[in-house]
Design an enzyme around this catalytic site. Structure first.
Site, PDB file in Angstrom:
ATOM      1  CB  CYS B 124      -8.539  -3.926  -1.538  1.00 44.86           C
ATOM      2  SG  CYS B 124      -7.084  -3.299  -0.817  1.00 44.86           S
ATOM      3  CG  ASP B 184      -2.769  -1.719  -8.028  1.00 44.44           C
ATOM      4  OD1 ASP B 184      -1.898  -1.699  -7.138  1.00 44.44           O
ATOM      5  OD2 ASP B 184      -3.906  -2.205  -7.871  1.00 44.44           O
ATOM      6  CG  HIS B 216      -4.678  -0.931  -4.782  1.00 46.09           C
ATOM      7  ND1 HIS B 216      -4.697  -2.156  -5.403  1.00 46.09           N
ATOM      8  CD2 HIS B 216      -5.206  -1.113  -3.557  1.00 46.09           C
ATOM      9  CE1 HIS B 216      -5.207  -3.045  -4.559  1.00 46.09           C
ATOM     10  NE2 HIS B 216      -5.525  -2.435  -3.440  1.00 46.09           N
TER      11      HIS B 216
END
Lengths: 90, 248
Positions: B124, B184, B216
């Site tokens: 992330c 994502d 994601h």
């Protein structure tokens, strides 16, 4: 995705946390991965006692986007109600 | 049969600038000559799921350190409160992140059983910070797991993060593995293509995999974003990549 998009509002009020009531000085609003809610992204609000206060003096909420929108509309509608306006507050 | 005993727990490390910060250390026991990895946590914080990743590395024979990048904002607080405090303060500055990763690298290299090779992996926001670290520090291998914000427009730059990380690509010092989800939004497939283009332009060694059906945070277990096939294949890619580049 991670978002860095964060808005911080200075607010005046009180919040009820794990150790009881405390004064709230800011509300930090963001849309990102929640800590707990089982959705990919949530509208998160941290009601905080301020940047110099104990970080645990915080009331956190994580709402899915639809809930957050309805809440925002509900807050605005409540404040716009004639009974509230009659009180002469902003 | 090689020992699978490990030691794991909270320690204090010293950042490159001399600040002491909290970190989580996991290492194999009764093994010498082991490689090491700095694990960079995601935006939700220095949490139990990231510590679990460190232990996974140790179980595979790697030393691992997770520096608590949010430590300064809320020493001793819960990971959630610290993440909230860091966000309210504008997020972690890139320069500070590099100091902390450099401190974690120095700690890992100094361990008696370590082979001296150190990789970095981040998830992330930590994926972006891994890319950042690999362009600025003497690392031996980098894994970027869906790091958003590597490709940044000028309006996304801030005092804390003043340079788009993709513009540092020419300074990348080690091989890169990138793992992404096709669904994502950040990094989007277009962002990933732009990163590939930049890495190719500068003749860097890299390997990217983008998983269909995954979005994601597909490695994050116990969350709706977890994607079993992508996670399983991704871990195999990570082991192959680190086994090749971090062996003593």
């Amino acid at each position: 995705m991670c978002t860095y998009l964060t808005s911080t509002e200075k607010v005046a009020g009180t919040g009820l946390g794990a150790q009881g009531w405390f004064a709230i000085e800011e509300a930090v609003v963001y849309f990102d991965h929640p800590q707990e809610a089982l959705v990919d992204h949530a509208l998160c609000i941290d009601f905080r006692a301020g940047s110099r206060a104990d970080p645990s003096r915080r009331v956190a909420v994580e709402l899915d986007a639809g809930s957050a929108r309805r809440l925002a509309e509900s807050i605005l509608a409540t404040l716009a109600h004639d009974e509230v306006k009659a009180l002469g507050v902003d | 049969m090689a020992s699978d005993r490990m030691e794991a727990g909270t320690i204090t490390i010293t950042s490159r600038k001399g600040d002491e910060i909290e970190a989580y250390h996991a290492r194999p026991m009764e093994v010498t000559g082991y490689p090491s990895v700095v694990v960079i946590h995601h935006m939700p914080g220095y949490d139990s799921s990231t510590k679990e990743i460190a232990r996974r590395f140790a179980s595979r024979g790697y030393g691992a350190v997770v520096p608590n990048l949010f430590h300064r904002y809320a020493p001793g607080a819960s990971s959630g409160d610290a993440a909230a405090a860091a966000r309210a303060a504008g997020g972690v500055p890139d320069a500070q992140c590099l100091d902390d990763v450099a401190g974690a690298m120095a700690f890992l290299k100094a361990q008696p059983g370590a082979n001296g090779k150190v990789g970095v992996i981040g998830y992330c926001s930590g994926g972006r910070q891994s890319y950042l670290s690999a362009c600025n520090l003497e690392l031996d291998a980098v894994v970027d797991c869906y790091g958003g914000g590597v490709v940044a427009t000028p309006d996304q730059l801030t005092p804390e993060r003043p340079v788009a990380v993709i513009d540092m690509t020419k300074d990348l010092r080690c091989p890169m593995l990138g793992l992404f989800g096709v669904n994502d939004a950040s990094p989007s497939p277009e962002h990933v293509a732009k990163m590939e283009e930049e890495l190719t332009k500068h003749h860097k060694s890299f390997e990217f995999h983008s998983y269909e059906g995954a979005g994601h945070a597909f490695f994050w277990v116990e969350r709706p974003s977890y994607h079993a096939e992508a996670s399983r294949d991704g871990w195999h890619r990570i082991w192959d990549f680190y086994d090749e580049h971090l062996a003593g």
